[in-house]
Motif scaffolding. Structure first.
Motif, PDB file in Angstrom:
ATOM      1  N   SER A  25     -17.840  10.547  81.140  1.00  0.00           N
ATOM      2  CA  SER A  25     -17.362  11.767  81.374  1.00  0.00           C
ATOM      3  C   SER A  25     -18.271  12.827  80.422  1.00  0.00           C
ATOM      4  O   SER A  25     -19.041  12.344  79.864  1.00  0.00           O
ATOM      5  CB  SER A  25     -15.906  11.749  81.043  1.00  0.00           C
ATOM      6  OG  SER A  25     -15.726  11.673  79.552  1.00  0.00           O
ATOM      7  N   THR A  27     -17.544  15.987  78.250  1.00  0.00           N
ATOM      8  CA  THR A  27     -16.826  16.908  77.513  1.00  0.00           C
ATOM      9  C   THR A  27     -17.533  18.157  77.166  1.00  0.00           C
ATOM     10  O   THR A  27     -18.644  17.950  76.475  1.00  0.00           O
ATOM     11  CB  THR A  27     -16.286  16.127  76.102  1.00  0.00           C
ATOM     12  OG1 THR A  27     -15.341  15.132  76.493  1.00  0.00           O
ATOM     13  CG2 THR A  27     -15.328  17.164  75.325  1.00  0.00           C
ATOM     14  N   ASP A 203     -15.278  17.615  82.322  1.00  0.00           N
ATOM     15  CA  ASP A 203     -14.180  16.894  82.896  1.00  0.00           C
ATOM     16  C   ASP A 203     -13.129  17.246  81.900  1.00  0.00           C
ATOM     17  O   ASP A 203     -11.881  17.352  81.983  1.00  0.00           O
ATOM     18  CB  ASP A 203     -14.703  15.266  82.688  1.00  0.00           C
ATOM     19  CG  ASP A 203     -15.602  15.057  83.537  1.00  0.00           C
ATOM     20  OD1 ASP A 203     -15.632  15.440  84.826  1.00  0.00           O
ATOM     21  OD2 ASP A 203     -16.599  14.320  83.485  1.00  0.00           O
ATOM     22  N   GLY A 204     -13.615  17.249  80.317  1.00  0.00           N
ATOM     23  CA  GLY A 204     -12.649  17.774  79.664  1.00  0.00           C
ATOM     24  C   GLY A 204     -13.380  18.942  78.674  1.00  0.00           C
ATOM     25  O   GLY A 204     -14.515  19.105  78.615  1.00  0.00           O
ATOM     26  N   ALA A 216      -7.714  22.426  73.975  1.00  0.00           N
ATOM     27  CA  ALA A 216      -8.630  21.287  74.800  1.00  0.00           C
ATOM     28  C   ALA A 216      -7.783  20.788  75.801  1.00  0.00           C
ATOM     29  O   ALA A 216      -6.179  20.492  75.737  1.00  0.00           O
ATOM     30  CB  ALA A 216      -8.664  20.224  73.634  1.00  0.00           C
ATOM     31  N   GLY A 217      -8.224  20.363  76.791  1.00  0.00           N
ATOM     32  CA  GLY A 217      -7.516  19.658  77.941  1.00  0.00           C
ATOM     33  C   GLY A 217      -8.614  19.706  79.188  1.00  0.00           C
ATOM     34  O   GLY A 217      -9.956  20.040  79.026  1.00  0.00           O
ATOM     35  N   SER A 218      -8.143  19.230  80.293  1.00  0.00           N
ATOM     36  CA  SER A 218      -8.893  19.308  81.402  1.00  0.00           C
ATOM     37  C   SER A 218      -9.210  20.757  82.046  1.00  0.00           C
ATOM     38  O   SER A 218      -8.594  21.803  81.636  1.00  0.00           O
ATOM     39  CB  SER A 218      -8.156  18.602  82.559  1.00  0.00           C
ATOM     40  OG  SER A 218      -6.912  19.051  83.086  1.00  0.00           O
ATOM     41  N   ASP A 221      -5.882  21.983  83.211  1.00  0.00           N
ATOM     42  CA  ASP A 221      -5.003  22.550  82.163  1.00  0.00           C
ATOM     43  C   ASP A 221      -5.199  23.985  81.859  1.00  0.00           C
ATOM     44  O   ASP A 221      -4.490  24.863  81.403  1.00  0.00           O
ATOM     45  CB  ASP A 221      -5.103  21.571  80.943  1.00  0.00           C
ATOM     46  CG  ASP A 221      -4.516  20.188  81.245  1.00  0.00           C
ATOM     47  OD1 ASP A 221      -3.568  20.094  82.117  1.00  0.00           O
ATOM     48  OD2 ASP A 221      -4.941  19.198  80.420  1.00  0.00           O
TER      49      ASP A 221
END
Length: 357
Positions: A25, A27, A203-204, A216-218, A221
């Motif tokens: 992923s 970030t 992705d994050g 912090a989050g997707s 979010d």
């Protein structure tokens, strides 16, 4: 999986940020200049030592202050793409990409097929013998990526990888880079100050403000539940934070914010709540409005920006309390004779807000 808790103090600045990045992923660390993004990247790479915290990748503990452990950069399985790409202009594409392999003792005959495979994956195999000094900006970016990826790193670090490109090239490379990152098995940490890049690649998403994780989050979010003014600006909405007003003669559900009382459509919970208002829910008036709009603010037009692609809508920044972002049609701009420095009323209905805790 990357598990990091990064603590570093430099004079008056202190970074204290914890986050995780799953393998496969991307970030994104996003924030304004001075938020701590580059410091975080240097700590992950092992170029700086932690004051406290740890860096763990999979089963490998690269740094752990409590255990007195610090692996230097050359012992970490990382690929790093710097802002300026840091290619050797006097070397060919092959020699640039093979540099890490050769430094680790790989003979040239073994390195060449690995370099060829990596260049193939990036669509630039035809450049293998070209001098780096004769590459375009987009080609340099791909070669810098190839040099990082040929080592098969467990952690890929990208420091503002598109910032050196012109707008047209950046747009083209962005799609290609996003597709490439989705295919990689390693964890990727992507540093940027660009909200667009954060939302495209992340992705994050980890939002840094003054050395701390603000949120912090997707992607979803952050778009749906921003929790700081910076995040609200990043995703293009208006944010209020407050507590419900109770007692007295209150009839309409309201919350009290730092900017005053805000009318809501439904009764909030008993604790602090967040309220967002889409820029399209706000209407501008030359005079104080009557009617059903329950939330009215007075402010000065600070900025007017036509929205792409054709400027059919215009984003207006209003210096009110708080600062509001309003999106209006080009026809509304003409009918109100909008201009920077103009005093206006901004209004929205209680039904136009979203509330969450």
């Amino acid at each position: 999986m990357l598990d990091a808790h990064l603590v570093k103090r430099r004079d008056a600045f202190a970074l204290d940020a914890a986050f995780q990045a799953p393998a496969g992923s991307t970030t994104v660390l996003v924030g304004e200049s001075g938020a701590g993004k580059s410091t975080a990247l240097r700590l992950l790479a092992g170029l700086d030592r932690l004051d406290q915290g740890h860096v763990v990748v999979g089963a490998e503990r690269w740094a752990d202050v409590s255990a007195g452990r610090h692996l230097p950069a050359w012992q970490r399985s990382i690929g790093l793409v710097a802002q300026d790409y840091a290619l050797f202009p006097h070397l060919s594409v092959f020699d640039n990409v093979a540099f890490g392999l050769r430094a680790s003792g790989q003979p040239r005959r073994h390195a060449r097929p690995m370099v060829q495979e990596t260049l193939d994956s990036l669509g630039i195999a035809a450049l293998i013998d070209r001098p780096a000094a004769r590459l375009s900006g987009g080609q340099q970016q791909r070669v810098a990526l190839a040099r990082a990826l040929v080592l098969r790193p467990k952690l890929l670090l990208l420091d503002e990888p598109l910032s050196s490109l012109d707008l047209q090239t950046r747009r083209a490379v962005r799609g290609e880079l996003r597709a490439l990152l989705r295919r990689l098995p390693c964890a990727t940490v992507y540093v940027t100050h660009s909200p667009v890049e954060a939302l495209v690649f992340g992705d994050g998403i980890v939002v840094l403000e003054r050395g701390r994780v603000a949120q912090a989050g997707s992607r979803e979010d952050l778009l749906r539940h921003p929790r700081s003014p910076f995040v609200a600006e990043l995703v293009g909405t208006n944010l209020f934070v407050g507590r419900p007003v109770t007692g007295g003669r209150i009839v309409t559900p309201t919350i009290r914010t730092a900017e005053g009382v805000l009318a809501l459509d439904a009764e909030p919970g008993p604790d602090m709540v967040y309220v967002t208002v889409s820029p399209r829910e706000i209407t501008l008036f030359r005079e104080a409005p009557g009617g059903s709009a329950q939330n009215v603010f007075l402010g000065t037009v600070r900025e007017m920006v036509p929205e792409p692609p054709a400027g059919e809508r215009v984003r207006v920044v209003l210096d009110a309390n708080p600062t509001l972002v309003v999106e209006v049609t080009r026809e509304a701009v003409a009918s109100l004779e909008l201009r920077e420095g103009m005093r206006l009323h901004a209004a929205f209905k209680a039904t136009g807000v979203r509330v969450y805790s």
